[in-house]
Design a protein around this motif. Structure first.
Motif, PDB file in Angstrom:
ATOM      1  N   HIS A  49       0.823  -1.274   0.265  1.00  0.00           N
ATOM      2  CA  HIS A  49       0.090   0.020  -0.268  1.00  0.00           C
ATOM      3  C   HIS A  49       1.077   1.134   0.096  1.00  0.00           C
ATOM      4  CE1 HIS A  49      -3.806  -2.682   1.706  1.00  0.00           C
ATOM      5  NE2 HIS A  49      -3.882  -2.607   0.391  1.00  0.00           N
ATOM      6  N   ASP A  80      -7.299   5.637  -3.395  1.00  0.00           N
ATOM      7  CA  ASP A  80      -7.862   3.821  -2.794  1.00  0.00           C
ATOM      8  C   ASP A  80      -8.999   3.644  -4.130  1.00  0.00           C
ATOM      9  OD1 ASP A  80      -6.180   4.103  -0.430  1.00  0.00           O
ATOM     10  OD2 ASP A  80      -7.932   4.610   0.682  1.00  0.00           O
ATOM     11  N   VAL A  86      -4.671  -0.493  -3.875  1.00  0.00           N
ATOM     12  CA  VAL A  86      -4.663   0.991  -4.461  1.00  0.00           C
ATOM     13  C   VAL A  86      -3.866   1.852  -5.946  1.00  0.00           C
ATOM     14  CG1 VAL A  86      -3.872   1.064  -2.182  1.00  0.00           C
ATOM     15  CG2 VAL A  86      -1.863   0.571  -3.258  1.00  0.00           C
TER      16      VAL A  86
END
Length: 456
Positions: free
Chosen positions: A75, A95, A107
């Motif tokens: 992420h 996101d 993401v």
């Protein structure tokens, strides 16, 4: 490059090191989120987070000589340790969908800080600062700080559907800072409370404790009973449950809210007050004169509180102490030294002190009549506790200057009779019929051992 220091933010050296190093390598970097909010509020941040347009592998290269923890590399997040201080560094991102209403399925890394800020929860948390480029506030976070408002970034329904825990976070920030929740965000909190079903009990409990410890707790409790009922269903029946008695002026939920408010800003005390009358609806009876009674609600409430705290995955110490305080919250506090010694022996000194605070807060949410009837007793009981603490008092068997080894030397083996002798000695010491000296205790123990009827 070295940043000029004529800005209002006091950024610690370890966080500045992260910013400066990323900028020196040609990337943009900002401190972001809660640390920016706290600085603007004149508070000292506990943590410093950084966002950057450097991709994760580029961040790793920039800090190749530092200890780096790959916190959430997929992420875009790593934690850089600088002089033993952690700085979380995250690549600008947006996101994807949140199919579990909790975590993004994916993401996408982006190049502009404004895009990154657009994914954040509340406007006051969606600001970034760089000492050279200044403050980036694309969503009115400064205005909402001035207006003392918690407002979602963009569509509040979308923000809460992305992460149901944000419902609790909204109430926590409002309670912590004494802010209001903006109207559209507030409506969405109520409308989306069912999303809390998708959030782990541990996370809910952590946020709940944060709400309870806040200066604005009373506003949250009175405004959002349905949210608290969603996370603790046993509280729902207290809303609107009348108390037709001269001791009370509110229904059970309103009384609960004010009692919690009157307690010190302590998680355990306020959790106790939140649950102290949870069993009143099921224990309520009404006599022929229309007066309500709630016989047995403390004991029943302790059972319910245990179930609630187990469901919330509470730690054992909190569970034990809250259940104890709920069970004892309505007792007549002792006004004799003997009674106080027994109470301390039963629930411990720390919980006795907590019990005073619980009863004081509970009483403050009663009617004037109720306060007059019990207020003097609380004050008298406090004075008795201080008297007892100035003595060499025996609160438990362990405080006796005579123990099991002494009994064994008298020929008595451990067992029921063994415990009976020690408990009798403790009772007589607490009643001030026996001195807590080894000589006096040994003589009395010998009498008891020599009494066949006593040991049978």
């Amino acid at each position: 490059m070295k940043f000029p220091m004529e800005h209002p933010f006091i950024i610690p050296e370890y966080a500045l090191t992260v910013l400066e190093r990323l900028e020196r390598y040609g990337y943009e970097a900002y401190v972001v989120g809660g640390c920016v909010r706290d600085c603007l509020m004149g508070r000292t941040p506990k943590d410093w987070d950084v966002c950057t347009n450097a991709l994760p592998e580029e961040v790793l290269r920039v800090f190749r000589k530092f200890h780096v923890i790959k916190t959430g590399l997929q992420h875009g997040t790593v934690t850089v340790m600088v002089n033993h201080e952690p700085v979380e560094v995250t690549t600008f991102r947006v996101d994807g969908d949140y199919t579990d209403n909790r975590h993004p399925d994916s993401v996408a890394f982006v190049s502009r800080v404004e895009e990154d800020l657009s994914r954040r929860d509340f406007t006051i948390n969606a600001m970034a600062f760089n000492p050279t480029r200044g403050l980036v506030d694309a969503f009115g976070g400064q205005e909402d700080l001035q207006a003392r408002l918690i407002r979602c970034v963009g569509d509040p329904d979308a923000r809460f559907n992305e992460d149901g825990l944000r419902i609790m976070r909204a109430l926590r920030f409002a309670s912590r800072f004494g802010f209001d929740v903006e109207r559209e965000t507030s409506d969405a909190v109520r409308r989306n409370r069912h999303l809390l079903e998708n959030v782990s009990a541990e996370r809910i409990f952590k946020e709940l404790k944060g709400i309870l410890a806040g200066e604005g707790l009373i506003s949250m409790l009175l405004a959002y009973p349905e949210v608290f009922g969603a996370i603790i269903p046993q509280l729902a029946p207290t809303v609107g449950c009348l108390q037709n008695t001269p001791y009370h002026k509110y229904d059970v939920w309103t009384h609960t809210a004010w009692a919690a408010h009157f307690a010190p800003q302590d998680e355990l005390l306020r959790l106790t007050l939140l649950l102290h009358d949870v069993a009143k609806p099921e224990c309520r009876t009404t006599d022929e004169n229309g007066r309500d009674h709630f016989h047995g609600h403390p004991a029943r409430g302790a059972e319910v509180a245990r179930r609630v705290l187990l469901a919330l995955k509470s730690d054992n110490d909190t569970l034990r102490d809250v259940v104890t305080l709920v069970r004892e919250h309505d007792i007549d506090l002792p006004t004799t030294r003997a009674g106080m010694r027994r109470l301390v022996g039963r629930i411990g000194l720390e919980n006795v002190r907590r019990l005073f605070e619980v009863q004081r807060a509970d009483l403050a949410a009663h009617s004037d009549y109720g306060q007059q009837r019990k207020g003097a007793r609380i004050r008298e009981s406090r004075a008795v506790l201080e008297e007892v603490l100035e003595e060499e008092a025996a609160f438990t068997v362990k405080d006796l200057r005579f123990d099991g080894r002494d009994l064994m030397q008298m020929g008595l083996r451990p067992g029921p009779a063994f415990r009976k002798v020690l408990e009798t000695l403790l009772d007589e010491v607490q009643e001030e019929r026996l001195l807590n000296t080894h000589e006096a205790l040994a003589a009395r123990a010998q009498e008891l051992v020599n009494t066949p009827d006593f040991l049978s």
